[in-house]
Scaffold this motif. Sequence first.
Motif, PDB file in Angstrom:
ATOM      1  N   SER A   1      -8.981 -12.762   3.696  1.00  0.00           N
ATOM      2  CA  SER A   1      -9.452 -12.096   2.951  1.00  0.00           C
ATOM      3  C   SER A   1      -8.620 -10.727   2.410  1.00  0.00           C
ATOM      4  CB  SER A   1     -10.732 -11.715   3.048  1.00  0.00           C
ATOM      5  OG  SER A   1     -11.036 -10.817   3.920  1.00  0.00           O
ATOM      6  N   HIS A   2      -8.143 -10.483   3.573  1.00  0.00           N
ATOM      7  CA  HIS A   2      -7.091  -8.910   3.495  1.00  0.00           C
ATOM      8  C   HIS A   2      -5.566  -9.427   3.218  1.00  0.00           C
ATOM      9  CE1 HIS A   2      -9.720  -5.518   4.822  1.00  0.00           C
ATOM     10  NE2 HIS A   2     -10.617  -6.465   5.064  1.00  0.00           N
ATOM     11  N   HIS A   3      -5.019 -10.538   3.451  1.00  0.00           N
ATOM     12  CA  HIS A   3      -3.616 -10.635   3.480  1.00  0.00           C
ATOM     13  C   HIS A   3      -3.058 -11.717   2.605  1.00  0.00           C
ATOM     14  CE1 HIS A   3      -3.526  -7.824   6.707  1.00  0.00           C
ATOM     15  NE2 HIS A   3      -4.204  -8.449   7.500  1.00  0.00           N
ATOM     16  N   GLU A   4      -4.113 -12.640   2.116  1.00  0.00           N
ATOM     17  CA  GLU A   4      -3.533 -13.725   1.450  1.00  0.00           C
ATOM     18  C   GLU A   4      -2.869 -13.408  -0.045  1.00  0.00           C
ATOM     19  OE1 GLU A   4      -4.883 -18.271   0.359  1.00  0.00           O
ATOM     20  OE2 GLU A   4      -6.371 -16.796   0.330  1.00  0.00           O
ATOM     21  N   ALA A   5      -3.325 -12.345  -0.549  1.00  0.00           N
ATOM     22  CA  ALA A   5      -3.111 -11.942  -1.767  1.00  0.00           C
ATOM     23  C   ALA A   5      -1.653 -11.358  -1.712  1.00  0.00           C
ATOM     24  CB  ALA A   5      -4.140 -11.152  -2.577  1.00  0.00           C
ATOM     25  N   THR A   6      -1.623 -10.557  -0.732  1.00  0.00           N
ATOM     26  CA  THR A   6      -0.411  -9.846  -0.314  1.00  0.00           C
ATOM     27  C   THR A   6       0.723 -10.847  -0.141  1.00  0.00           C
ATOM     28  OG1 THR A   6      -1.478  -7.967   0.598  1.00  0.00           O
ATOM     29  CG2 THR A   6       0.860  -8.121   1.125  1.00  0.00           C
ATOM     30  N   LEU A   7       0.659 -11.677   0.628  1.00  0.00           N
ATOM     31  CA  LEU A   7       1.500 -12.739   1.179  1.00  0.00           C
ATOM     32  C   LEU A   7       2.037 -13.387  -0.236  1.00  0.00           C
ATOM     33  CD1 LEU A   7       0.054 -14.117   4.498  1.00  0.00           C
ATOM     34  CD2 LEU A   7       2.340 -12.735   4.088  1.00  0.00           C
ATOM     35  N   ASN A   8       1.187 -13.878  -1.116  1.00  0.00           N
ATOM     36  CA  ASN A   8       1.381 -14.317  -2.231  1.00  0.00           C
ATOM     37  C   ASN A   8       2.044 -13.465  -3.168  1.00  0.00           C
ATOM     38  OD1 ASN A   8       0.153 -16.932  -1.593  1.00  0.00           O
ATOM     39  ND2 ASN A   8      -1.831 -16.317  -2.438  1.00  0.00           N
ATOM     40  N   LYS A   9       1.663 -12.292  -3.460  1.00  0.00           N
ATOM     41  CA  LYS A   9       2.454 -11.432  -4.248  1.00  0.00           C
ATOM     42  C   LYS A   9       3.873 -10.986  -3.858  1.00  0.00           C
ATOM     43  CE  LYS A   9       1.759  -6.835  -6.609  1.00  0.00           C
ATOM     44  NZ  LYS A   9       0.683  -5.880  -6.557  1.00  0.00           N
ATOM     45  N   LEU A  10       3.880 -11.181  -2.555  1.00  0.00           N
ATOM     46  CA  LEU A  10       5.384 -10.800  -1.863  1.00  0.00           C
ATOM     47  C   LEU A  10       6.246 -12.021  -1.699  1.00  0.00           C
ATOM     48  CD1 LEU A  10       4.527  -8.539   1.360  1.00  0.00           C
ATOM     49  CD2 LEU A  10       5.526  -8.064  -0.999  1.00  0.00           C
ATOM     50  N   MET A  11       5.700 -13.415  -2.627  1.00  0.00           N
ATOM     51  CA  MET A  11       6.559 -14.510  -2.575  1.00  0.00           C
ATOM     52  C   MET A  11       7.081 -14.905  -1.236  1.00  0.00           C
ATOM     53  SD  MET A  11       7.698 -14.254  -6.471  1.00  0.00           S
ATOM     54  CE  MET A  11       8.731 -12.733  -6.042  1.00  0.00           C
ATOM     55  N   ILE A  12       6.545 -14.913  -0.022  1.00  0.00           N
ATOM     56  CA  ILE A  12       7.400 -14.996   1.251  1.00  0.00           C
ATOM     57  C   ILE A  12       8.160 -16.464   1.214  1.00  0.00           C
ATOM     58  CG2 ILE A  12       6.857 -15.235   3.844  1.00  0.00           C
ATOM     59  CD1 ILE A  12       6.820 -12.323   2.541  1.00  0.00           C
ATOM     60  N   PRO A  13       7.326 -17.330   0.945  1.00  0.00           N
ATOM     61  CA  PRO A  13       8.000 -18.720   1.087  1.00  0.00           C
ATOM     62  C   PRO A  13       9.136 -18.750   0.332  1.00  0.00           C
ATOM     63  CG  PRO A  13       5.560 -18.874   0.414  1.00  0.00           C
ATOM     64  CD  PRO A  13       5.958 -17.594   0.447  1.00  0.00           C
TER      65      PRO A  13
ATOM     66  N   THR B   1       0.908  -1.151  -0.006  1.00  0.00           N
ATOM     67  CA  THR B   1       0.003   0.015   0.027  1.00  0.00           C
ATOM     68  C   THR B   1       0.872   1.130  -0.172  1.00  0.00           C
ATOM     69  OG1 THR B   1      -1.779  -0.933   1.162  1.00  0.00           O
ATOM     70  CG2 THR B   1      -1.817   1.300   1.357  1.00  0.00           C
ATOM     71  N   GLU B   2       1.810   1.243   0.747  1.00  0.00           N
ATOM     72  CA  GLU B   2       2.695   2.413   0.935  1.00  0.00           C
ATOM     73  C   GLU B   2       3.620   2.842  -0.414  1.00  0.00           C
ATOM     74  OE1 GLU B   2       3.884   1.807   5.698  1.00  0.00           O
ATOM     75  OE2 GLU B   2       5.427   1.575   3.956  1.00  0.00           O
ATOM     76  N   LEU B   3       4.034   1.684  -1.165  1.00  0.00           N
ATOM     77  CA  LEU B   3       4.580   1.734  -2.405  1.00  0.00           C
ATOM     78  C   LEU B   3       3.694   2.374  -3.380  1.00  0.00           C
ATOM     79  CD1 LEU B   3       7.072  -1.382  -2.459  1.00  0.00           C
ATOM     80  CD2 LEU B   3       7.655   0.805  -2.066  1.00  0.00           C
ATOM     81  N   GLU B   4       2.644   2.057  -3.215  1.00  0.00           N
ATOM     82  CA  GLU B   4       1.543   2.510  -4.294  1.00  0.00           C
ATOM     83  C   GLU B   4       1.097   3.809  -4.083  1.00  0.00           C
ATOM     84  OE1 GLU B   4      -1.166  -0.538  -4.319  1.00  0.00           O
ATOM     85  OE2 GLU B   4      -0.236  -1.777  -5.132  1.00  0.00           O
ATOM     86  N   GLU B   5       1.524   4.689  -3.014  1.00  0.00           N
ATOM     87  CA  GLU B   5       0.894   5.895  -2.663  1.00  0.00           C
ATOM     88  C   GLU B   5       1.449   7.054  -3.660  1.00  0.00           C
ATOM     89  OE1 GLU B   5       2.216   6.854   1.205  1.00  0.00           O
ATOM     90  OE2 GLU B   5       1.014   5.437   2.070  1.00  0.00           O
ATOM     91  N   LYS B   6       0.418   7.806  -4.021  1.00  0.00           N
ATOM     92  CA  LYS B   6       0.670   8.834  -4.900  1.00  0.00           C
ATOM     93  C   LYS B   6       1.910   9.756  -4.517  1.00  0.00           C
ATOM     94  CE  LYS B   6      -4.086   9.615  -6.113  1.00  0.00           C
ATOM     95  NZ  LYS B   6      -5.265  10.521  -5.938  1.00  0.00           N
ATOM     96  N   GLY B   7       2.807  10.079  -5.612  1.00  0.00           N
ATOM     97  CA  GLY B   7       4.024  10.870  -5.573  1.00  0.00           C
ATOM     98  C   GLY B   7       5.027   9.972  -5.015  1.00  0.00           C
ATOM     99  N   ARG B   8       5.070   8.457  -4.568  1.00  0.00           N
ATOM    100  CA  ARG B   8       6.364   7.878  -4.156  1.00  0.00           C
ATOM    101  C   ARG B   8       7.470   8.149  -5.283  1.00  0.00           C
ATOM    102  NH1 ARG B   8       6.556   7.689   0.121  1.00  0.00           N
ATOM    103  NH2 ARG B   8       4.574   6.272   0.619  1.00  0.00           N
ATOM    104  N   ASP B   9       8.640   8.195  -4.713  1.00  0.00           N
ATOM    105  CA  ASP B   9       9.936   8.367  -5.583  1.00  0.00           C
ATOM    106  C   ASP B   9       9.789   7.090  -6.761  1.00  0.00           C
ATOM    107  OD1 ASP B   9      12.308   8.208  -6.440  1.00  0.00           O
ATOM    108  OD2 ASP B   9      13.236   8.895  -4.731  1.00  0.00           O
ATOM    109  N   PRO B  10      10.004   7.175  -7.955  1.00  0.00           N
ATOM    110  CA  PRO B  10      10.025   5.910  -8.730  1.00  0.00           C
ATOM    111  C   PRO B  10      11.243   5.302  -8.435  1.00  0.00           C
ATOM    112  CG  PRO B  10      10.487   7.846  -9.934  1.00  0.00           C
ATOM    113  CD  PRO B  10       9.841   8.354  -8.626  1.00  0.00           C
TER     114      PRO B  10
END
Length: 300
Positions: A256-268, A197-206
């Motif tokens: 419902s809130h965290h499963e997609a995030t954990l998969n996207k971050l490839m934690i395993p 969520t933080e990295l997607e905030e508007k104005g974030r340094d590319p």
Amino acid sequence: MNGKHGLTKTQSGSALKWVVLILSLFVNAVQAATWTLTYPRPLDDDDMRSEYPVALLKLALDKTGVNYQLLPSDRILLQGKSIRQLRENREVNVVWSMTDVQREKDLLPIRIPIAKGLIGLRVFVINQRNQDEFKGISSKPDILKLTAIQGEEWPDTKILQANGFNVLTVKEYDEAYASLSQNRGDFFPRSVIEVLTELEEKGRDPDIHLEPDLALYYPTAMYFFVNRGNPILARLIETGLNIAIEDGSFDALFMSHHEATLNKLMIPSRRVFRLENPLLPEKTPTDNGELWYKPQGLLE
């Protein structure tokens, strides 16, 4: 027992009836009242970091059957300020925050980790101009050569320092990202429930990116806290959370809130280095496995 030294059976029965009646009236009063819960207003309406805690708080209150209003504070309150205001019983009457010994002395914790310990699972936000520094890391001593960035009032700062990290502290969350852009520190360890969520905030340094291979883990909990003078509210929230755990709705909301995030971050697939947490209070329910999510393959 009877006579001078105790109650007769008739007296004991009458006393019990009075206790039952008083408890019944108390429960009815709690359920009949309208509870107004005020939590810290986030930075802006697009700040999604409060979405899950608020949803879980609603779930817990719904499970108790009470009437309630759940409102943000009138003004934006960052973590340090919101905790001070709660301690002084001003502006807010519930916050969610990572626990430590001092925080549990100042406030009244509801000892159910609302994010199942994910607040202590940290991936690295880095400046991509320095990403080569991270490619050769294979052990904890390698990471200790780098400077981490954290908030000066965050418990994480003391945890990192206790594990041997050099930590650059900043006053506010946005200043941490600015420091990274300016190469004042090497990495900003962020919880997996915050980082995307933080990295997607508007104005974030590319130039600010997520490091793809590494993570840190230290056992810690994010709790709901209330003012120490408000034990009834604490018991109300705790009761609702326990009902949600029992019927499976807590875990359903969590996934419902965290499963997609954990998969996207490839934690395993990440190398996850375990740190000690000297700030972990003794009463943290670490022996109750159903309350925690733990990454696979932790490295010492």
